[in-house]
Design a protein around this motif. Sequence first.
Motif, PDB file in Angstrom:
ATOM      1  N   ARG A 141      23.769 -38.030  57.381  1.00 61.22           N
ATOM      2  CA  ARG A 141      22.791 -38.133  58.564  1.00 61.22           C
ATOM      3  C   ARG A 141      21.789 -36.591  58.888  1.00 61.22           C
ATOM      4  O   ARG A 141      20.876 -36.976  59.013  1.00 61.22           O
ATOM      5  N   ILE A 142      22.338 -35.713  58.290  1.00 63.66           N
ATOM      6  CA  ILE A 142      21.434 -34.482  58.399  1.00 63.66           C
ATOM      7  C   ILE A 142      20.386 -34.490  57.485  1.00 63.66           C
ATOM      8  O   ILE A 142      19.136 -34.528  57.948  1.00 63.66           O
ATOM      9  N   ASN A 143      20.654 -35.189  56.245  1.00 65.78           N
ATOM     10  CA  ASN A 143      19.525 -35.364  55.296  1.00 65.78           C
ATOM     11  C   ASN A 143      18.656 -36.639  55.780  1.00 65.78           C
ATOM     12  O   ASN A 143      17.180 -36.693  55.551  1.00 65.78           O
ATOM     13  N   ASN A 144      19.111 -37.722  56.283  1.00 60.79           N
ATOM     14  CA  ASN A 144      18.295 -38.855  56.877  1.00 60.79           C
ATOM     15  C   ASN A 144      17.410 -38.258  57.919  1.00 60.79           C
ATOM     16  O   ASN A 144      16.260 -38.789  58.081  1.00 60.79           O
ATOM     17  N   LEU A 145      17.952 -37.556  58.907  1.00 63.01           N
ATOM     18  CA  LEU A 145      17.137 -36.839  59.880  1.00 63.01           C
ATOM     19  C   LEU A 145      15.691 -36.121  59.277  1.00 63.01           C
ATOM     20  O   LEU A 145      14.736 -36.149  59.857  1.00 63.01           O
ATOM     21  N   LYS A 146      16.128 -35.283  58.510  1.00 59.40           N
ATOM     22  CA  LYS A 146      15.199 -34.274  57.835  1.00 59.40           C
ATOM     23  C   LYS A 146      14.292 -35.205  57.198  1.00 59.40           C
ATOM     24  O   LYS A 146      13.038 -35.037  56.956  1.00 59.40           O
ATOM     25  N   MET A 147      14.667 -36.218  56.459  1.00 60.82           N
ATOM     26  CA  MET A 147      13.411 -37.012  55.437  1.00 60.82           C
ATOM     27  C   MET A 147      12.706 -37.656  56.507  1.00 60.82           C
ATOM     28  O   MET A 147      11.479 -37.824  56.230  1.00 60.82           O
ATOM     29  N   ILE A 148      13.254 -38.515  57.402  1.00 60.01           N
ATOM     30  CA  ILE A 148      12.535 -39.127  58.464  1.00 60.01           C
ATOM     31  C   ILE A 148      11.499 -38.357  59.167  1.00 60.01           C
ATOM     32  O   ILE A 148      10.287 -38.770  59.385  1.00 60.01           O
ATOM     33  N   THR A 149      11.899 -37.160  59.651  1.00 54.06           N
ATOM     34  CA  THR A 149      11.100 -36.495  60.445  1.00 54.06           C
ATOM     35  C   THR A 149      10.175 -35.759  59.699  1.00 54.06           C
ATOM     36  O   THR A 149       8.953 -35.282  60.266  1.00 54.06           O
ATOM     37  N   GLU A 150      10.373 -35.042  58.365  1.00 53.69           N
ATOM     38  CA  GLU A 150       9.285 -34.473  57.563  1.00 53.69           C
ATOM     39  C   GLU A 150       8.329 -35.509  56.995  1.00 53.69           C
ATOM     40  O   GLU A 150       7.343 -34.865  56.934  1.00 53.69           O
ATOM     41  N   LYS A 151       8.604 -36.681  56.946  1.00 53.66           N
ATOM     42  CA  LYS A 151       7.598 -37.568  56.628  1.00 53.66           C
ATOM     43  C   LYS A 151       6.517 -37.930  57.588  1.00 53.66           C
ATOM     44  O   LYS A 151       5.509 -38.366  57.247  1.00 53.66           O
ATOM     45  N   ASN A 152       6.883 -37.667  58.907  1.00 51.75           N
ATOM     46  CA  ASN A 152       6.057 -38.158  59.572  1.00 51.75           C
ATOM     47  C   ASN A 152       5.937 -36.722  60.829  1.00 51.75           C
ATOM     48  O   ASN A 152       5.574 -36.791  61.971  1.00 51.75           O
ATOM     49  N   SER A 153       5.826 -35.661  60.060  1.00 55.18           N
ATOM     50  CA  SER A 153       5.745 -34.340  61.000  1.00 55.18           C
ATOM     51  C   SER A 153       4.365 -34.081  61.638  1.00 55.18           C
ATOM     52  O   SER A 153       4.468 -33.351  62.568  1.00 55.18           O
ATOM     53  N   SER A 154       3.513 -34.924  61.475  1.00 58.27           N
ATOM     54  CA  SER A 154       2.306 -34.897  62.150  1.00 58.27           C
ATOM     55  C   SER A 154       2.157 -35.531  63.286  1.00 58.27           C
ATOM     56  O   SER A 154       1.135 -35.411  64.407  1.00 58.27           O
ATOM     57  N   LYS A 155       3.121 -36.420  63.416  1.00 52.54           N
ATOM     58  CA  LYS A 155       3.087 -37.579  64.634  1.00 52.54           C
ATOM     59  C   LYS A 155       4.060 -36.780  65.668  1.00 52.54           C
ATOM     60  O   LYS A 155       5.218 -36.213  65.364  1.00 52.54           O
ATOM     61  N   PRO A 156       3.884 -37.240  67.084  1.00 54.56           N
ATOM     62  CA  PRO A 156       4.661 -36.789  67.991  1.00 54.56           C
ATOM     63  C   PRO A 156       6.020 -37.450  67.885  1.00 54.56           C
ATOM     64  O   PRO A 156       6.023 -38.817  67.421  1.00 54.56           O
ATOM     65  N   THR A 157       7.280 -36.996  67.940  1.00 56.90           N
ATOM     66  CA  THR A 157       8.527 -37.585  67.633  1.00 56.90           C
ATOM     67  C   THR A 157       9.265 -37.638  68.872  1.00 56.90           C
ATOM     68  O   THR A 157       9.509 -36.637  69.414  1.00 56.90           O
ATOM     69  N   PHE A 158      10.234 -38.697  68.867  1.00 57.11           N
ATOM     70  CA  PHE A 158      11.025 -38.660  70.060  1.00 57.11           C
ATOM     71  C   PHE A 158      12.297 -39.153  69.352  1.00 57.11           C
ATOM     72  O   PHE A 158      12.127 -40.164  68.259  1.00 57.11           O
TER      73      PHE A 158
END
Length: 124
Positions: free
Chosen positions: A5-22
């Motif tokens: 789950r840590i790796n999934n969170l990193k992968m998803i958020t790093e892929k979209n790091s230029s967008k506001p994230t919720f």
Amino acid sequence: FCLERINNLKMITEKNSSKPTFVFMHHPPFETLKCPDPFQFQDNENMLRLRIELSRVKNLKYIFCGHVHRFESGCVETIPVSCVPSIATDLRWGKYSFHQKDRPLYQLHKFHSDHGVLSQTKLV
């Protein structure tokens, strides 16, 4: 909150790091004292690991969660966290006005780049 789950969170958020994230999640990333269900985390180490990973997410603007069936708020570092109440009135905890007590309610959230998240509570 396992390594996968840590790796999934990193992968998803790093892929979209230029967008506001919720982040929308079930359990709040902190212990709550007024929770109808005493189980919140298997252990505090998992909760701390989750908080560390969330604090590393670039552009994380807000965290929304449930589980506690009431309005509750807190922070992970400087990231605001909001717990929303249960829609089902028989599962909702906390004090509500006479007009809200027996009516389902839900929240709408809108992000504005200049002043953050605005939330509204709506009655059904």
